[in-house]
Design a protein around this motif. Structure first.
Motif, short mmCIF file in Angstrom:
data_model
loop_
_atom_site.label_atom_id
_atom_site.label_comp_id
_atom_site.label_asym_id
_atom_site.label_seq_id
_atom_site.Cartn_x
_atom_site.Cartn_y
_atom_site.Cartn_z
N UNK A 113 0.83 -1.21 0.00
CA UNK A 113 0.00 0.00 0.00
C UNK A 113 0.86 1.26 0.00
N UNK A 114 1.96 1.23 0.76
CA UNK A 114 2.87 2.37 0.76
C UNK A 114 3.46 2.57 -0.64
N UNK A 115 3.81 1.47 -1.32
CA UNK A 115 4.35 1.59 -2.68
C UNK A 115 3.30 2.19 -3.62
N UNK A 116 2.07 1.70 -3.51
CA UNK A 116 1.00 2.23 -4.36
C UNK A 116 0.85 3.74 -4.14
N UNK A 117 0.90 4.16 -2.86
CA UNK A 117 0.76 5.58 -2.54
C UNK A 117 1.89 6.39 -3.18
N UNK A 118 3.12 5.89 -3.06
CA UNK A 118 4.26 6.64 -3.60
C UNK A 118 4.33 6.58 -5.13
N UNK A 119 3.86 5.51 -5.71
CA UNK A 119 3.84 5.43 -7.18
C UNK A 119 2.87 6.47 -7.74
N UNK A 120 1.68 6.57 -7.11
CA UNK A 120 0.72 7.59 -7.55
C UNK A 120 1.28 9.00 -7.27
N UNK A 121 1.87 9.18 -6.09
CA UNK A 121 2.40 10.50 -5.71
C UNK A 121 3.49 10.96 -6.67
N UNK A 122 4.46 10.07 -6.95
CA UNK A 122 5.56 10.48 -7.83
C UNK A 122 5.07 10.60 -9.27
N UNK A 123 4.13 9.74 -9.65
CA UNK A 123 3.55 9.84 -11.00
C UNK A 123 2.87 11.19 -11.21
N UNK A 124 2.12 11.63 -10.19
CA UNK A 124 1.41 12.91 -10.29
C UNK A 124 2.40 14.08 -10.26
N UNK A 125 3.39 13.99 -9.36
CA UNK A 125 4.38 15.07 -9.26
C UNK A 125 5.17 15.20 -10.56
N UNK A 126 5.43 14.07 -11.21
CA UNK A 126 6.19 14.08 -12.47
C UNK A 126 5.45 14.82 -13.57
N UNK A 127 4.12 14.85 -13.48
CA UNK A 127 3.35 15.57 -14.51
C UNK A 127 3.13 17.03 -14.12
N UNK A 128 3.74 17.45 -13.01
CA UNK A 128 3.67 18.86 -12.63
C UNK A 128 2.62 19.19 -11.58
N UNK A 129 1.96 18.16 -11.03
CA UNK A 129 0.96 18.43 -10.00
C UNK A 129 1.66 18.60 -8.65
N UNK A 130 1.01 19.35 -7.76
CA UNK A 130 1.50 19.45 -6.39
C UNK A 130 0.92 18.29 -5.59
N UNK A 131 1.77 17.56 -4.87
CA UNK A 131 1.30 16.39 -4.13
C UNK A 131 1.61 16.53 -2.64
N UNK A 132 0.58 16.33 -1.82
CA UNK A 132 0.76 16.31 -0.37
C UNK A 132 0.36 14.96 0.18
N UNK A 133 1.27 14.34 0.92
CA UNK A 133 0.98 13.04 1.53
C UNK A 133 0.90 13.21 3.04
N UNK A 134 -0.16 12.68 3.63
CA UNK A 134 -0.37 12.77 5.07
C UNK A 134 -0.22 11.38 5.67
N UNK A 135 0.75 11.20 6.53
CA UNK A 135 1.01 9.90 7.15
C UNK A 135 0.37 9.85 8.52
N UNK A 136 -0.44 8.82 8.74
CA UNK A 136 -1.14 8.71 10.01
C UNK A 136 -1.24 7.25 10.44
N UNK A 137 -1.55 7.01 11.70
CA UNK A 137 -1.64 5.66 12.26
C UNK A 137 -0.47 4.78 11.79
N UNK A 138 -0.75 3.61 11.21
CA UNK A 138 0.31 2.67 10.85
C UNK A 138 1.21 3.22 9.75
N UNK A 139 0.71 4.16 8.99
CA UNK A 139 1.49 4.78 7.92
C UNK A 139 2.72 5.53 8.44
N UNK A 140 2.70 5.87 9.75
CA UNK A 140 3.85 6.52 10.37
C UNK A 140 5.12 5.67 10.26
N UNK A 141 4.94 4.34 10.17
CA UNK A 141 6.10 3.43 10.06
C UNK A 141 7.01 3.80 8.90
N UNK A 142 6.38 4.25 7.81
CA UNK A 142 7.14 4.57 6.60
C UNK A 142 8.14 5.68 6.86
#
Lengths: 161, 161, 161
Positions: free
Chosen positions: A19-48
């Motif tokens: 799931x973390x990989x899926x999140x970062x693949x979408x995030x970097x894919x969007x950022x690569x096309x020039x979009x601004x991307x904000x990721x919020x890490x919460x609960x178990x996602x803090x592990x990353x």
């Protein structure tokens, strides 16, 4: 960062490798096309966001327990399926390497270079007793839900992963 | 497909029966009201798209292992809760049938008739060694993250399931 | 409720304590800033809406089984990780109390006061044999997917949790 820039807002709630990989693949894919991307890490996602080899003094027993039980950083996460006591996760990592898919630590590095904003959840840090110095330097800031809502309401794509 | 049509973009990451059903219920519900719906299948969600009884030659051992371990198509998925070695999933399927709720294969058929676009994830196919001929004929194309981001950024509803 | 009000639409599919809390924290956070929030409870998420101590006559065996197996209300949910036969969930609840984080029943009460709309899924109720009188009084109505899609398509933030 212009006001006109299209935005993506991703909550990473899960602490699993896939799931973390899926999140970062979408995030970097969007950022690569020039979009601004904000990721919020919460609960178990803090592990990353955990930095390796940091020792913090003065934690309560319960805070230490969270520290032991949560994966220690992006290269220690397990798959949500087929983990099979580590074998499945190792196998998946090997296949990805072989097929030249970026690993999670590499994706985090790419995200940094593309200017993706990584936000850590204030409440999760409080509950789990995580200190700022235990998080990756890439983390931009520690925010509450109001910041998330404000950001997400300006985004074209809003995901909860 | 007009430019003015409102759009829905759904990532199906999960390979569980209940989540796949939720995704298709929303997708067909939106398509029925005239919205354009694009579904992106990735990671475990690829299981939903597998065609039954297809044998492909020349796979590596690791690709064969993925083939054995992943559910073989929409009617083989398990519940995320209460699967209970198959009993819970069977029970749920029976109840749904009795209450006249469409099954997952039926929902896929309805989606097709309503013009929902099914996209398979290029990277997942590469990692798991899945070939085009192993996927349902209903699959429209095999796409990368750039296509997903472009589509999602034009959508009113964006979900990650 | 004005037409100009910005909206948030959240599907709660999961029946786990941590995910339900995340959903309500975002919902109340958004409502507190003046946004209109609609939450749609479906599948396992229905557990959150169950009222305690309600006995309904005339259920079929299979409907009774669902009743026994699903958590009986917001204070009976388990964590998605580290539940550890109840120990982890109890520990997490204690830490949250100590750190003055609102509990799930408290979050539901806050949501009510802030005017968050709670919608129960018609199909899930049918499949699981849940009656209106078994749900919290806070539940506004019982709706189908068309209502969800209409609502979500007008929302700035759309999440599936």
């Amino acid at each position: 960062m212009s006001e006109d820039q299209e935005r993506v807002s991703i909550v990473l709630f899960s602490g699993e490798l896939d799931k973390a990989m899926a999140a970062f693949i979408i995030a970097t894919g969007a950022a690569a096309t020039g979009m601004r991307v904000d990721m919020f890490f919460t609960f178990w996602g803090m592990s990353v966001l955990r930095k390796k080899g940091v020792k913090v003094e003065g934690k309560s027993l319960i805070e230490k327990m969270f520290g032991w039980m949560l994966p220690k950083g992006a290269d220690r996460l397990a798959l949500s399926k087929m983990h099979m006591a580590g074998m499945g996760t190792m196998m998946m990592k090997n296949v990805m390497k072989q097929k030249r898919v970026a690993s999670l630590p590499e994706l985090i590095e790419i995200a940094k270079q593309l200017g993706v904003n990584l936000h850590a959840c204030e409440m999760s840090m409080g509950v789990m007793g995580i200190r700022r110095e235990e998080l990756l330097d890439e983390v931009k800031d520690i925010v509450g839900v109001a910041t998330y809502v404000d950001d997400a309401s300006r985004s074209k794509i809003t995901l909860f992963i």
